[in-house]
Design a protein around this motif. Structure first.
Motif, PDB file in Angstrom:
ATOM      1  N   UNK A  25     101.858  90.678  28.637  1.00 44.34           N
ATOM      2  CA  UNK A  25     103.182  90.342  29.741  1.00 44.34           C
ATOM      3  C   UNK A  25     103.588  91.908  29.896  1.00 44.34           C
ATOM      4  N   UNK A  26     103.200  92.466  31.349  1.00 48.91           N
ATOM      5  CA  UNK A  26     103.330  93.591  31.851  1.00 48.91           C
ATOM      6  C   UNK A  26     105.094  93.677  32.134  1.00 48.91           C
ATOM      7  N   UNK A  36     104.043  96.509  40.755  1.00 49.39           N
ATOM      8  CA  UNK A  36     103.835  95.157  40.236  1.00 49.39           C
ATOM      9  C   UNK A  36     102.488  94.838  41.126  1.00 49.39           C
ATOM     10  N   UNK A  37     102.487  95.203  42.371  1.00 52.93           N
ATOM     11  CA  UNK A  37     101.377  94.620  43.073  1.00 52.93           C
ATOM     12  C   UNK A  37     100.055  95.103  42.528  1.00 52.93           C
ATOM     13  N   UNK A  38     100.000  96.596  41.994  1.00 55.03           N
ATOM     14  CA  UNK A  38      98.953  97.168  41.447  1.00 55.03           C
ATOM     15  C   UNK A  38      98.670  96.437  40.103  1.00 55.03           C
ATOM     16  N   UNK A  42      95.038  94.286  39.000  1.00 55.94           N
ATOM     17  CA  UNK A  42      94.419  94.662  37.910  1.00 55.94           C
ATOM     18  C   UNK A  42      94.284  93.476  36.909  1.00 55.94           C
ATOM     19  N   UNK A  43      94.671  92.298  37.267  1.00 55.51           N
ATOM     20  CA  UNK A  43      94.542  91.128  36.624  1.00 55.51           C
ATOM     21  C   UNK A  43      95.850  90.463  35.751  1.00 55.51           C
ATOM     22  N   UNK A  66     104.499  86.085  48.700  1.00 56.31           N
ATOM     23  CA  UNK A  66     103.207  85.316  49.157  1.00 56.31           C
ATOM     24  C   UNK A  66     102.357  85.214  48.011  1.00 56.31           C
ATOM     25  N   UNK A  67     102.311  85.850  46.830  1.00 51.69           N
ATOM     26  CA  UNK A  67     101.365  85.744  45.816  1.00 51.69           C
ATOM     27  C   UNK A  67     102.260  85.115  44.666  1.00 51.69           C
TER      28      UNK A  67
END
Ligand SMILES: *Cc1c(COP(=O)(O)O)cnc(C)c1O
Length: 225
Positions: A25-26, A36-38, A42-43, A66-67
């Motif tokens: 969990x990030x 967050x996008x980065x 990175x998965x 969007x994601x």
């Protein structure tokens, strides 16, 4: 990410566990949306936020929204009763349920939007780590009450170890949480066995994995490492 994954793999090897049992969990609290996008690129697929308001802002940011289906959202900070309604709208897993009152409030709001809310109980395994959390000796009693609330699904336990000099010194707290969960599962007081053990942060996640963590919550080691 690669370095963290390597460390997760080594800890799993030592503990004879499968790395796929451990969710990374990030923890993105106080980090901007582009990070967050980065992390997503990175998965990363699971993110943890401490404050409801901040999480909602990020959740609704166009690039994230969007994601949104890629991510699962986890609340890891203390939840005040007056923020429950908002929290239930966006969080997949509320990890920081620290009283029966807040559990009841979540149940009520979840029912209103026809949701079954996944939750963890935050257990205070040490007196000094945080001011929030259920005492280990009260956890079974509270889980029993929660089992009667139809819009809650209790999936496991969470803890924060105290800040200690060496990761090794955090081991007893992780072990205590794992043993508590085993004991609760053996007694069968919930409808389903508890499977999630959320424990371990940047400074101590390898020890937590050795003690059975199925979810580690990493901020600094990912974003500042
Ligand atoms: C901030 C936070 C983390 C992440 O801590 P790091 O030391 O940055 O890895 C994990 N869990 C909770 C509950 C937090 O508040």
């Amino acid at each position: 990410m690669a370095r963290i994954r390597e460390r997760i793999d080594s800890a799993c090897l030592r503990a004879k566990r499968n790395p796929q049992e451990v969710t990374l969990l990030a923890v993105t609290k106080s980090r901007p949306i582009d990070q967050i996008q980065e992390a997503m690129s990175a998965g990363i697929t699971a993110i943890g936020e401490s404050r409801v308001q901040e999480a909602i802002k990020k959740y609704n940011a166009p690039h994230i929204l969007k994601n949104a289906h890629i991510l699962t959202w986890h609340l890891i900070g203390h939840l005040q009763t007056n923020k429950v309604k908002e929290a239930v709208k966006i969080f997949d897993l509320i990890q920081s349920v620290d009283s029966l009152d807040v559990a009841r409030a979540i149940d009520t709001q979840a029912e209103r939007i026809a949701k079954v809310q996944d939750i963890l109980l935050e257990v205070k395994t040490s007196p000094e780590a945080t001011k929030f959390g259920i005492l280990p000796e009260d956890t079974q009693k509270i889980a029993k009450e929660i089992a009667r609330l139809r819009n809650l699904n209790l999936k496991g336990l969470m803890t924060i170890a105290p800040l200690v000099d060496t990761p090794e010194s955090a081991r007893p707290y992780f072990r205590m949480l794992a043993e508590l969960q085993n004991k609760m599962n053996a007694r069968g007081i919930m409808h389903r066995a508890l499977r999630i053990l959320s424990m371990g942060m940047s400074s101590d996640f390898e020890v937590a994995i050795e003690e059975g963590a199925t979810m580690i919550r990493i901020g600094r080691a990912l974003f500042e490492g």
